[in-house]
Design an enzyme around this catalytic site. Structure first.
Site, short mmCIF file in Angstrom:
data_model
loop_
_atom_site.label_atom_id
_atom_site.label_comp_id
_atom_site.label_asym_id
_atom_site.label_seq_id
_atom_site.Cartn_x
_atom_site.Cartn_y
_atom_site.Cartn_z
CE LYS A 176 29.67 29.51 44.96
NZ LYS A 176 29.15 30.84 44.61
N GLY A 229 37.71 31.78 38.47
CA GLY A 229 37.58 32.94 39.35
C GLY A 229 38.92 33.60 39.59
CB SER A 230 39.91 36.12 42.05
OG SER A 230 39.54 35.45 43.23
CD GLU A 232 43.61 37.70 44.54
OE1 GLU A 232 42.63 37.51 43.78
OE2 GLU A 232 44.66 38.27 44.17
CB VAL A 233 38.82 32.54 45.26
CG1 VAL A 233 37.93 31.36 45.63
CG2 VAL A 233 38.30 33.81 45.93
N GLY A 234 41.42 31.06 43.87
CA GLY A 234 42.01 29.87 43.24
C GLY A 234 43.04 29.21 44.14
CD GLU A 387 41.99 39.63 36.96
OE1 GLU A 387 41.73 39.11 38.07
OE2 GLU A 387 41.74 39.06 35.89
P1 NAD Z 1 35.97 35.11 42.75
O1 NAD Z 1 37.20 34.31 42.84
O2 NAD Z 1 35.70 36.11 43.81
O3 NAD Z 1 34.68 34.16 42.72
C1 NAD Z 1 34.54 33.13 41.77
C2 NAD Z 1 33.60 32.08 42.31
O4 NAD Z 1 34.20 31.52 43.49
C3 NAD Z 1 32.24 32.62 42.76
O5 NAD Z 1 31.24 31.68 42.49
C4 NAD Z 1 32.42 32.79 44.26
O6 NAD Z 1 31.20 32.71 44.98
C5 NAD Z 1 33.31 31.60 44.59
N1 NAD Z 1 34.12 31.77 45.80
C6 NAD Z 1 34.55 32.91 46.39
N2 NAD Z 1 35.24 32.63 47.51
C7 NAD Z 1 35.26 31.28 47.64
C8 NAD Z 1 35.81 30.37 48.58
N3 NAD Z 1 36.49 30.81 49.66
N4 NAD Z 1 35.65 29.06 48.38
C9 NAD Z 1 34.98 28.60 47.31
N5 NAD Z 1 34.40 29.41 46.38
C10 NAD Z 1 34.55 30.73 46.54
O7 NAD Z 1 35.97 35.78 41.31
P2 NAD Z 1 34.92 36.79 40.70
O8 NAD Z 1 35.14 38.12 41.34
O9 NAD Z 1 33.57 36.19 40.74
O10 NAD Z 1 35.38 36.81 39.16
C11 NAD Z 1 36.43 37.56 38.68
C12 NAD Z 1 37.70 36.76 38.57
O11 NAD Z 1 37.51 35.61 37.76
C13 NAD Z 1 38.82 37.54 37.89
O12 NAD Z 1 40.01 37.32 38.57
C14 NAD Z 1 38.88 36.93 36.50
O13 NAD Z 1 40.11 37.08 35.86
C15 NAD Z 1 38.55 35.51 36.79
N6 NAD Z 1 38.07 34.84 35.57
C16 NAD Z 1 38.88 33.92 34.96
C17 NAD Z 1 38.47 33.31 33.78
C18 NAD Z 1 39.35 32.33 33.06
O14 NAD Z 1 38.85 31.63 32.19
N7 NAD Z 1 40.64 32.25 33.33
C19 NAD Z 1 37.23 33.61 33.25
C20 NAD Z 1 36.44 34.55 33.91
C21 NAD Z 1 36.87 35.15 35.08
#
Ligand code: NAD
Length: 494
Positions: A176, A229-230, A232-234, A387
């Site tokens: 996804k 991802g972020s 918070e979502v992690g 961040e």
């Molecule tokens: P995000 O956490 O908002 O979203 C990431 C993904 O998770 C998206 O596909 C989103 O649809 C999905 N998502 C959102 N809420 C969810 C939930 N409740 N349950 C399951 N999936 C959910 O992040 P973003 O805004 O898309 O990306 C930016 C973030 O990603 C930044 O914090 C950045 O540092 C991080 N990032 C990390 C790396 C790494 O390798 N460490 C690489 C790129 C980006």
């Protein structure tokens, strides 16, 4: 407007309820494509296809060589379509076309090639059991169905970084992308189909995180989650993946990268690499250098060079190869970045440059933000701890390296850290002390697919890339085989 469907079981399908949404070009805030919108039922359909493909063994039981051949075919198709992929990557993310052409798409192709070849290298181990007619061998096996959830900042690159090791090791995948940037990942589905993959090995859907993403986390037929991802979502991912049953989890989360400039450093080189560190991809980079720790002896000279260069960066038409910075992903992100800057100024930081939307027509319609530098910042301010994910650099002056490292480590994140010095002893010592998954010395934010990438502390769990990353997608089995004539119990029961 071009329409995109889901790729499930090697078929192009609409969402179960027929819903779609529009993907927008952040540099103009105009729609560029219409995409099927997934809900829980679509996730279920994709998981069923992946489960069936895995359980039948049509992928996991192929020889690694065979899986490699399929993947290398995809890599060839990606090369043929690299211009088209780069154009879509820029249209949907707002990043400059030069970055899509030189970084995003070549990295994605390289991931496909590298992990294809790694499929041939999956081996086990033998542990001797001396004096017994028995041997102990360790095998590495795929988990099953992997749910991969990726963000919008490097859509195809980050998707291939998880998809490729997952399929190279024999897993099947439900992928996804972020709903803001699904197009290049969906196009990859066309290449998977053309390369002749068996149905159900790769399934791609698009939809919001709180519905489609959440359904992936909670699906009982998914064995492993790879999440980028972020933070918070992690955290939600980690919680959700404990129930209804425990899933293997890899987390690649955010960062707040420190950049330490020692008094003996090559100032021009350091300035150059710092600008890449916080302006590449408009600062929307997880390992961006967003905190500059600058030694007081070189403070004025360094700042003068840095500010002059930053003010000359070219923002504008994302399709123009000379553009250096494009637009932030959406209005919400633009507002978030601006609010951090405003709050920092209110709290006593001094605005050196930037600090506002780039409003030169016609770019005033897009989400452009001027590269911003704030000084007089203290490490406890929100702008120094959280961040921001935009082109914002905070500067802290220091006297003593030990103190700088202490401050550099004083954050919940630990993804990347950078130090510049001409003294190898200083570099070695600092690299040892910096708490980060990657330490760059006299370089910055570069990464190689062959090397492990990931974060310490709240920046993640596990590693992607390299031979260490590929192991994340394999579970370990210890096998003990007795081949003697008479069973000889190891524990003495006769
Ligand atoms: P995000 O956490 O908002 O979203 C990431 C993904 O998770 C998206 O596909 C989103 O649809 C999905 N998502 C959102 N809420 C969810 C939930 N409740 N349950 C399951 N999936 C959910 O992040 P973003 O805004 O898309 O990306 C930016 C973030 O990603 C930044 O914090 C950045 O540092 C991080 N990032 C990390 C790396 C790494 O390798 N460490 C690489 C790129 C980006």
């Amino acid at each position: 407007m071009q329409k995109f469907k889901f790729f499930i079981n090697n078929q192009w399908v609409d969402s179960v309820d027929g819903k779609t949404y529009q993907v927008v070009d952040p540099s103009k805030n105009e729609p560029i494509a219409e995409v099927a919108l997934a809900n829980e039922k679509d996730v279920d359909r994709a998981v069923k296809a992946a489960r069936e493909a895995f359980d039948k063994g049509i992928w996991s039981e192929l020889d690694g060589d065979e899986r490699a051949e399929y993947m290398l075919k995809v890599a060839e198709l990606m090369k043929k379509r690299k211009k088209e992929l780069a154009r879509w990557e820029t249209l949907q993310t707002g990043k400059p076309i030069k970055e899509s052409e030189d970084i995003d798409i070549p990295y994605s192709i390289r991931a496909m090639e590298y992990f294809a070849n790694q499929a041939r290298e999956i081996k086990g181990e033998v542990i001797p059991i001396p004096g017994k007619y028995a041997f102990d061998y360790v095998t590495y096996e795929p988990y099953g169905v992997v749910g991969s959830i990726v963000p919008w900042n490097f859509p195809l690159h980050l998707a291939t970084r998880t998809l490729c090791p997952a399929i190279a090791t024999g897993n099947t995948v439900v992928l996804k992308p972020s709903s803001y940037t699904p197009i290049t990942v969906i196009l990859l589905g066309e290449m998977i189909l053309e390369a002749g993959f068996p149905p159900g090995v790769v399934n791609i859907i698009s939809g919001p995180g709180d519905t489609a993403g959440n359904a992936i986390l909670r699906h009982p037929d998914i064995d492993m989650i790879s999440f980028t991802g972020s933070l918070e979502v992690g955290q939600k991912v980690l919680e959700a993946s404990a129930r209804p049953r425990i899933k293997k989890v890899v987390l690649e989360l955010g960062g707040k990268g420190p950049f330490i400039a020692e008094p003996d450093c090559d100032i021009d080189g350091a300035v150059n690499s710092l600008i890449t560190g916080f302006c590449l991809n408009q600062g929307e980079v997880c390992c961006a250098s967003t905190r500059l720790f600058l030694h007081e002896k070189i403070y004025d000279e360094f700042m003068e060079k840095l500010v002059t260069r930053v003010k000359s960066l070219k923002l504008g038409n994302t399709m123009d190869p000379s553009t250096q910075m494009g637009a932030l992903i959406n209005k919400k992100q633009l507002e978030k970045v601006d609010s951090y800057v405003k709050e920092a100024i209110k709290d006593g930081a001094k605005l050196v440059c930037g600090g506002e939307k780039y409003n030169v027509p016609p770019f005033d319609k897009g989400n452009y933000y001027k590269p911003t530098i704030l000084e007089n910042v203290t490490n406890n301010m929100r702008c120094a701890q959280e961040e921001i994910f935009g082109p914002v650099l905070v500067v802290l002056k220091y006297k003593d390296l030990e103190e700088a490292i202490k401050l550099a480590n004083d954050t919940r994140y630990g993804l990347g850290a950078t130090i510049w010095s001409e003294n190898p002893r200083t570099l070695y010592w600092a690299a040892k002390k910096l708490d980060a998954g990657t330490v760059w010395m006299n370089t910055n934010v570069m990464s190689k697919i062959e090397a492990p990438y990931g974060g310490n502390k709240d920046s993640g769990l596990g590693r992607e890339d390299g031979t260490i990353g590929i192991k994340e997608y394999l579970k370990v089995k210890n096998n003990i085989l007795f081949v003697g004539k008479d069973y000889d119990n190891f524990y003495g029961f006769k």
